[in-house]
Design a protein around this motif. Structure first.
Motif, PDB file in Angstrom:
ATOM      1  N   HIS A 146       7.666   0.037  -9.056  1.00  0.00           N
ATOM      2  CA  HIS A 146       6.904   0.664  -7.171  1.00  0.00           C
ATOM      3  C   HIS A 146       8.135   1.925  -7.178  1.00  0.00           C
ATOM      4  O   HIS A 146       8.783   1.751  -7.371  1.00  0.00           O
ATOM      5  CB  HIS A 146       6.786  -0.381  -5.891  1.00  0.00           C
ATOM      6  CG  HIS A 146       6.291  -1.283  -7.032  1.00  0.00           C
ATOM      7  ND1 HIS A 146       5.989  -2.825  -7.107  1.00  0.00           N
ATOM      8  CD2 HIS A 146       5.507  -1.311  -6.522  1.00  0.00           C
ATOM      9  CE1 HIS A 146       5.077  -3.667  -6.405  1.00  0.00           C
ATOM     10  NE2 HIS A 146       4.096  -1.951  -6.662  1.00  0.00           N
ATOM     11  N   ARG A 147       7.630   2.859  -5.966  1.00  0.00           N
ATOM     12  CA  ARG A 147       8.282   3.904  -6.003  1.00  0.00           C
ATOM     13  C   ARG A 147       7.406   4.195  -4.823  1.00  0.00           C
ATOM     14  O   ARG A 147       6.491   4.162  -3.899  1.00  0.00           O
ATOM     15  CB  ARG A 147       7.527   4.950  -7.278  1.00  0.00           C
ATOM     16  CG  ARG A 147       8.376   6.655  -6.213  1.00  0.00           C
ATOM     17  CD  ARG A 147       8.533   7.856  -7.700  1.00  0.00           C
ATOM     18  NE  ARG A 147       9.308   7.298  -8.783  1.00  0.00           N
ATOM     19  CZ  ARG A 147       8.708   7.932  -9.724  1.00  0.00           C
ATOM     20  NH1 ARG A 147       7.416   8.594  -9.688  1.00  0.00           N
ATOM     21  NH2 ARG A 147       9.388   7.646 -11.370  1.00  0.00           N
ATOM     22  N   ASP A 148       9.091   4.742  -3.554  1.00  0.00           N
ATOM     23  CA  ASP A 148       8.896   4.946  -2.302  1.00  0.00           C
ATOM     24  C   ASP A 148       8.001   6.335  -2.269  1.00  0.00           C
ATOM     25  O   ASP A 148       8.551   6.961  -3.291  1.00  0.00           O
ATOM     26  CB  ASP A 148       9.151   4.108  -1.378  1.00  0.00           C
ATOM     27  CG  ASP A 148      10.398   4.982  -1.386  1.00  0.00           C
ATOM     28  OD1 ASP A 148      10.900   5.992  -1.943  1.00  0.00           O
ATOM     29  OD2 ASP A 148      11.748   4.063  -0.989  1.00  0.00           O
ATOM     30  N   THR A 149       8.302   7.096  -0.877  1.00  0.00           N
ATOM     31  CA  THR A 149       7.581   8.223  -1.015  1.00  0.00           C
ATOM     32  C   THR A 149       9.042   9.484  -0.913  1.00  0.00           C
ATOM     33  O   THR A 149       8.990  10.283  -0.805  1.00  0.00           O
ATOM     34  CB  THR A 149       6.879   8.499   0.966  1.00  0.00           C
ATOM     35  OG1 THR A 149       7.643   8.007   1.789  1.00  0.00           O
ATOM     36  CG2 THR A 149       5.408   8.070   0.813  1.00  0.00           C
ATOM     37  N   GLU A 150      10.204   8.777  -0.708  1.00  0.00           N
ATOM     38  CA  GLU A 150      11.173   9.273  -1.788  1.00  0.00           C
ATOM     39  C   GLU A 150      11.669   9.371  -2.152  1.00  0.00           C
ATOM     40  O   GLU A 150      13.023   9.315  -2.517  1.00  0.00           O
ATOM     41  CB  GLU A 150      12.552   8.736   0.112  1.00  0.00           C
ATOM     42  CG  GLU A 150      11.509   8.724   1.414  1.00  0.00           C
ATOM     43  CD  GLU A 150      12.991   8.832   2.583  1.00  0.00           C
ATOM     44  OE1 GLU A 150      13.632   7.557   2.417  1.00  0.00           O
ATOM     45  OE2 GLU A 150      12.281   8.678   3.796  1.00  0.00           O
ATOM     46  N   GLY A 151      10.991   8.379  -3.571  1.00  0.00           N
ATOM     47  CA  GLY A 151      10.991   8.585  -4.754  1.00  0.00           C
ATOM     48  C   GLY A 151      12.003   7.145  -5.239  1.00  0.00           C
ATOM     49  O   GLY A 151      12.715   7.208  -6.072  1.00  0.00           O
ATOM     50  N   GLU A 196      13.326   4.171  -6.363  1.00  0.00           N
ATOM     51  CA  GLU A 196      12.266   2.943  -6.897  1.00  0.00           C
ATOM     52  C   GLU A 196      12.055   1.556  -7.531  1.00  0.00           C
ATOM     53  O   GLU A 196      14.058   1.028  -7.734  1.00  0.00           O
ATOM     54  CB  GLU A 196      12.060   3.747  -9.181  1.00  0.00           C
ATOM     55  CG  GLU A 196      11.968   4.708  -9.453  1.00  0.00           C
ATOM     56  CD  GLU A 196      11.553   5.528 -10.461  1.00  0.00           C
ATOM     57  OE1 GLU A 196      12.534   4.716 -11.411  1.00  0.00           O
ATOM     58  OE2 GLU A 196      11.108   6.520 -11.080  1.00  0.00           O
ATOM     59  N   ARG A 215       1.007  -1.674   0.276  1.00  0.00           N
ATOM     60  CA  ARG A 215       0.049   0.376  -0.028  1.00  0.00           C
ATOM     61  C   ARG A 215       0.671   0.952   0.058  1.00  0.00           C
ATOM     62  O   ARG A 215       0.027   1.963  -0.796  1.00  0.00           O
ATOM     63  CB  ARG A 215      -1.056   0.044   1.601  1.00  0.00           C
ATOM     64  CG  ARG A 215      -1.808  -0.868   1.077  1.00  0.00           C
ATOM     65  CD  ARG A 215      -2.764  -1.110   2.393  1.00  0.00           C
ATOM     66  NE  ARG A 215      -3.444  -1.548   2.696  1.00  0.00           N
ATOM     67  CZ  ARG A 215      -5.341  -2.391   2.625  1.00  0.00           C
ATOM     68  NH1 ARG A 215      -5.178  -1.029   1.090  1.00  0.00           N
ATOM     69  NH2 ARG A 215      -5.460  -3.590   2.489  1.00  0.00           N
ATOM     70  N   GLU A 216       2.038   1.042   0.504  1.00  0.00           N
ATOM     71  CA  GLU A 216       3.057   2.485   0.354  1.00  0.00           C
ATOM     72  C   GLU A 216       3.710   2.585  -0.389  1.00  0.00           C
ATOM     73  O   GLU A 216       4.511   4.068  -0.471  1.00  0.00           O
ATOM     74  CB  GLU A 216       3.220   2.311   1.927  1.00  0.00           C
ATOM     75  CG  GLU A 216       4.936   1.436   1.667  1.00  0.00           C
ATOM     76  CD  GLU A 216       4.160   0.485   2.500  1.00  0.00           C
ATOM     77  OE1 GLU A 216       2.892  -0.749   2.625  1.00  0.00           O
ATOM     78  OE2 GLU A 216       5.292  -0.897   2.218  1.00  0.00           O
ATOM     79  N   LEU A 217       3.508   2.031  -1.844  1.00  0.00           N
ATOM     80  CA  LEU A 217       4.119   2.296  -2.913  1.00  0.00           C
ATOM     81  C   LEU A 217       3.242   2.821  -3.774  1.00  0.00           C
ATOM     82  O   LEU A 217       2.290   2.346  -3.970  1.00  0.00           O
ATOM     83  CB  LEU A 217       5.374   1.068  -2.959  1.00  0.00           C
ATOM     84  CG  LEU A 217       6.273   0.554  -2.148  1.00  0.00           C
ATOM     85  CD1 LEU A 217       6.827  -0.914  -3.002  1.00  0.00           C
ATOM     86  CD2 LEU A 217       7.583   1.536  -1.467  1.00  0.00           C
ATOM     87  N   GLU A 218       4.217   3.832  -4.652  1.00  0.00           N
ATOM     88  CA  GLU A 218       3.310   3.828  -6.060  1.00  0.00           C
ATOM     89  C   GLU A 218       3.443   3.191  -7.088  1.00  0.00           C
ATOM     90  O   GLU A 218       4.955   2.382  -6.823  1.00  0.00           O
ATOM     91  CB  GLU A 218       3.524   5.557  -5.883  1.00  0.00           C
ATOM     92  CG  GLU A 218       2.787   6.104  -7.790  1.00  0.00           C
ATOM     93  CD  GLU A 218       3.998   6.764  -7.588  1.00  0.00           C
ATOM     94  OE1 GLU A 218       3.496   7.394  -9.110  1.00  0.00           O
ATOM     95  OE2 GLU A 218       4.444   7.522  -7.052  1.00  0.00           O
TER      96      GLU A 218
END
Length: 166
Positions: free
Chosen positions: A70-75, A77, A49-52
């Motif tokens: 997948h990309r996290d909130t800090e960018g 990948e 859920r926490e990844l785009e």
């Protein structure tokens, strides 16, 4: 309290290069198969859920390819890619799966979609090139990603069912 009635079972017997994943869904096999193979639905549930999720390509057909990131909130990948070796609607998918952060360790995944009379059981059998490669995948946090994905897919399927009843 969780709304998820069906647990996800992940089995990795010590000393083998295999991982088995089993999950049942309260939806017909055609609907579950479509959610697995249609990128417009897949983007709503694949991964933690926490990844785009960004799907680069996804051709769910025999001989087709896929790649997503997948990309996290800090960018940061995390890319994954593979080839579909068999897509037999709505019963079976055979594909390779490779984490781009650990190249050279693709696994072969066989997914079966079993009709349980309006419900569906999905079984995934993954074969890694070695026990060490399998253990690296397990230690990477894949269990969290699988459990989150299965819960999110369950939610997508329930939302679809509710919208058809309205």
């Amino acid at each position: 309290m969780s709304e998820h009635r069906n647990p996800t079972t992940i089995t990795a017997q010590p000393g083998t290069p295999f991982i088995e994943i089993e999950r049942e869904f309260e939806a017909p096999v055609e609907r579950v198969f479509r959610a697995w193979t249609d990128p417009e639905i897949l983007v709503n549930w694949l991964g933690p859920r926490e990844l785009e999720l960004k799907i680069i390509e996804h051709e769910a057909r025999t001989g087709g390819r896929y790649r997503y990131v997948h990309r996290d909130t800090e960018g940061a990948e995390f890319g994954f890619h593979g080839v579909f070796h068999e897509v037999t609607e709505p019963r079976r998918v055979v594909q390779t799966f490779e984490f781009e952060g650990a190249p050279g360790n693709p696994c072969l995944e066989s997914l079966s979609f079993e009709d349980l009379g309006g419900r569906t059981r999905v079984l995934t059998h993954s074969v890694y090139p070695s026990v060490q490669a399998r253990d690296m995948a397990l230690e990477s946090g894949m269990e969290h990603g699988i459990n989150d994905s299965m819960e999110r897919l369950d939610e997508v399927l329930r939302d679809q069912l509710r919208s058809t009843r309205d």
